[in-house]
Write a protein that holds these residues in place. Structure first.
Motif, mmCIF file in Angstrom:
data_model
loop_
_atom_site.group_PDB
_atom_site.id
_atom_site.type_symbol
_atom_site.label_atom_id
_atom_site.label_comp_id
_atom_site.label_asym_id
_atom_site.label_seq_id
_atom_site.Cartn_x
_atom_site.Cartn_y
_atom_site.Cartn_z
ATOM 1 N N LEU A 146 0.387 2.680 -11.175
ATOM 2 C CA LEU A 146 -0.096 1.403 -10.660
ATOM 3 C C LEU A 146 -0.188 1.412 -9.144
ATOM 4 N N GLU A 147 -1.394 1.439 -8.647
ATOM 5 C CA GLU A 147 -1.607 1.551 -7.206
ATOM 6 C C GLU A 147 -1.308 0.261 -6.449
ATOM 7 N N ASP A 148 -0.997 -0.801 -7.174
ATOM 8 C CA ASP A 148 -0.548 -2.016 -6.485
ATOM 9 C C ASP A 148 0.944 -1.980 -6.177
ATOM 10 N N GLY A 149 1.615 -0.885 -6.561
ATOM 11 C CA GLY A 149 3.025 -0.717 -6.220
ATOM 12 C C GLY A 149 4.002 -1.369 -7.161
ATOM 13 N N THR A 150 3.553 -1.741 -8.365
ATOM 14 C CA THR A 150 4.460 -2.414 -9.300
ATOM 15 C C THR A 150 5.058 -1.466 -10.335
ATOM 16 N N ASP A 151 4.815 -0.160 -10.215
ATOM 17 C CA ASP A 151 5.548 0.797 -11.041
ATOM 18 C C ASP A 151 7.030 0.720 -10.702
ATOM 19 N N ASN A 152 7.888 0.677 -11.721
ATOM 20 C CA ASN A 152 9.309 0.875 -11.463
ATOM 21 C C ASN A 152 9.563 2.348 -11.161
ATOM 22 N N ILE A 153 10.578 2.634 -10.387
ATOM 23 C CA ILE A 153 10.900 4.006 -9.993
ATOM 24 C C ILE A 153 12.180 4.430 -10.695
ATOM 25 N N ALA A 154 12.097 5.486 -11.501
ATOM 26 C CA ALA A 154 13.265 5.969 -12.236
ATOM 27 C C ALA A 154 14.242 6.649 -11.289
ATOM 28 N N PHE A 157 0.807 -1.209 0.000
ATOM 29 C CA PHE A 157 0.000 0.000 0.000
ATOM 30 C C PHE A 157 0.846 1.268 0.000
ATOM 31 N N GLU A 158 2.118 1.169 0.358
ATOM 32 C CA GLU A 158 3.004 2.335 0.404
ATOM 33 C C GLU A 158 3.725 2.459 -0.930
ATOM 34 N N ASN A 159 3.232 3.317 -1.811
ATOM 35 C CA ASN A 159 3.892 3.527 -3.096
ATOM 36 C C ASN A 159 3.529 4.891 -3.644
ATOM 37 N N LEU A 160 4.274 5.356 -4.630
ATOM 38 C CA LEU A 160 4.100 6.715 -5.139
ATOM 39 C C LEU A 160 2.758 6.919 -5.822
ATOM 40 N N ALA A 161 2.253 5.912 -6.516
ATOM 41 C CA ALA A 161 0.950 6.073 -7.165
ATOM 42 C C ALA A 161 -0.126 6.374 -6.127
#
Length: 462
Positions: free
Chosen positions: A331-339, A280-284
């Motif tokens: 992606l609110e599931d936290g699977t976005d890669n972070i540049a 649940f803790e992610n940038l999206a």
């Protein structure tokens, strides 16, 4: 992902400490076993490098907070404190007991400890050289990160002797390290970066989710902007630009590339999967109004884009008069890669170095090339340092750069208007900027560190 960080600098000196994680990338080095027994093969070194990146993925570090904070602490964004997150950063009200400062300090030194285990190995071979090159690069990167956050170089009247401890050994040496002079830390970072590129064969570069030769050169192009060594910044950037590996993403592909799990023109990123993510803790979730939504974009940033600029499509007005970065983190599931490093940044690093060394015509050509590729109509005319900084703001918005760009240029932190009902959530009640040199241009040394290390000196004002 569950991690427990128990120590700060002491951790990097005497051992990594207790870490638990359900990810396959977590290293399996038993801290009770001497490193010459625990590290027996090149694959063990590879696992340590993977594990270092897994540590960096943490939501309290580069997996979220370390990206959001430099934006909230600038004219690009603010926190509405919808879920209580980023409130301290938006108010610029740091104290030595803050969790944010403690996490940045502890996690960076944990990555450094991991790198130092690799560097203590007596294994040999071309693959070993490459892994050791990665370890040198990570050690340099993390010390650079620590210096930019905790060093006194941006604080008015700050002591030039108060950089950070530079840790180069694992489980040995002085367990109460003192802060080294800022100039010395810069020198040691450069030495580690140089060692890294000397050891890494670029043909061995693999996934962008692990630091490699070109990522290191790109980080060096960033680093030399802070030391003011502009010819070195240009040379490092040119290695990347002339490699033929990367290019400026076209206007037509820009938004759709962000909507994949990666980022346009990526050189180095933190990778997440359905099983290795921050939940649940992610940038999206921090930036989109459909979830926590604490981080909002300022109208000032939104209005800085021309209507034809494709980058403006990444920001959505929701509701009226409120702006969200919706499409850099999808992606609110936290699977976005972070540049962590994009080609566009390296391009702009070179442009800034050119402008700051008086080569404004070439700098102008570079920033207009990028601006045109984004469909913008507000072309630049002089190639000045301020014009390069303006284009950096547009291109790198909400990627964790803005506060440091302002600090590097000796600029105040602007305080553009936000909705009046949210003004109490903003530093100085949204009434005035923070002047350059204020104590908040450096984070406080964590109180845990002050209590446990008699050699440690607190930053000015805390």
């Amino acid at each position: 992902m569950k991690k427990q960080y128990k120590y700060l600098v002491l951790l990097a000196i005497i051992g990594i400490g207790t870490v638990s994680c359900d990810s396959i990338l977590e290293p399996s080095v038993d801290q009770a076993v001497p490193t010459d027994q625990a590290v027996k093969s090149a694959s063990d070194l590879a696992s340590l490098i993977n594990g270092a990146h897994d540590i960096m993925n943490g939501a309290g570090f580069l997996g979220e907070d370390a990206i959001g904070t430099p934006e909230v602490m600038s004219d690009n964004a603010f926190s509405n404190t919808n879920s209580g997150r980023y409130a301290t950063q938006s108010l610029a009200s740091y104290v030595a007991t803050d969790g944010y400062s403690s996490t940045q300090w502890a996690t960076a030194y944990q990555v450094i400890a991991q790198a130092n285990i690799v560097l203590s190995s007596d294994l040999s071979g071309s693959d070993v050289d490459y892994y050791k090159g990665q370890a040198y690069a990570l050690r340099a990167y993390m010390h650079m990160y620590l210096l930019l956050n905790f060093g006194q170089q941006f604080v008015e009247g700050g002591d030039p002797n108060l950089g950070i401890p530079y840790v180069t050994t694992y489980a040995e040496g002085n367990i109460y390290p003192s802060r080294e002079p800022i100039s010395t830390v810069f020198e040691k970072i450069e030495q580690d970066f140089d060692q890294a590129v000397n050891l890494m064969n670029p043909s061995l570069d693999g996934s962008s989710s692990l630091i490699g030769y070109y990522a290191t050169q790109g980080l060096m192009s960033r680093f030399f902007l802070y030391t003011g060594e502009f010819s070195k910044a240009i040379a490092a950037a040119d290695v990347v630009i002339n490699s033929g590996q990367y290019s400026v993403v076209s206007e037509d592909n820009f938004v759709t590339t962000w909507q994949s799990t990666t980022s346009p023109g990526i050189i180095y990123e933190l990778a997440f999967t359905a099983t290795d993510r921050n939940g649940f803790e992610n940038l999206a979730r921090m930036m989109r109004p459909t979830n926590y939504g604490d981080i909002e974009v300022t109208k000032d940033l939104f209005d800085s884009y021309s209507d034809t600029d494709v980058r403006k499509q990444l920001i959505v007005e929701a509701p009226v008069g409120r702006y969200r970065m919706m499409h850099k983190y999808n992606l609110e599931d936290g699977t976005d890669n972070i540049a962590l490093l994009r080609f566009a940044e390296v391009w702009l690093n070179k442009a800034e170095a050119l402008a700051r060394s008086g080569q404004n015509a070439t700098a102008l050509e570079m920033i207009n090339t990028l601006s045109t590729a984004r469909g913008a109509t507000n072309s630049y005319t002089t190639g000045s340092v301020s014009e390069v900084l303006a284009e950096r703001r547009l291109e790198l918005a909400l990627e964790g750069h803005r506060f440091f760009d302002l600090a590097r240029h000796g600029l105040d932190i602007p305080n553009p208007p936000i909705p009046s009902a949210l003004a109490p959530n903003r530093f100085n009640s949204n009434a005035s900027p923070i002047p350059y040199g204020d104590k908040v241009y450096a984070l406080p040394i964590p109180q845990n560190e002050m209590d446990s290390n008699p050699s440690m000196v607190q930053n000015k004002g805390y």
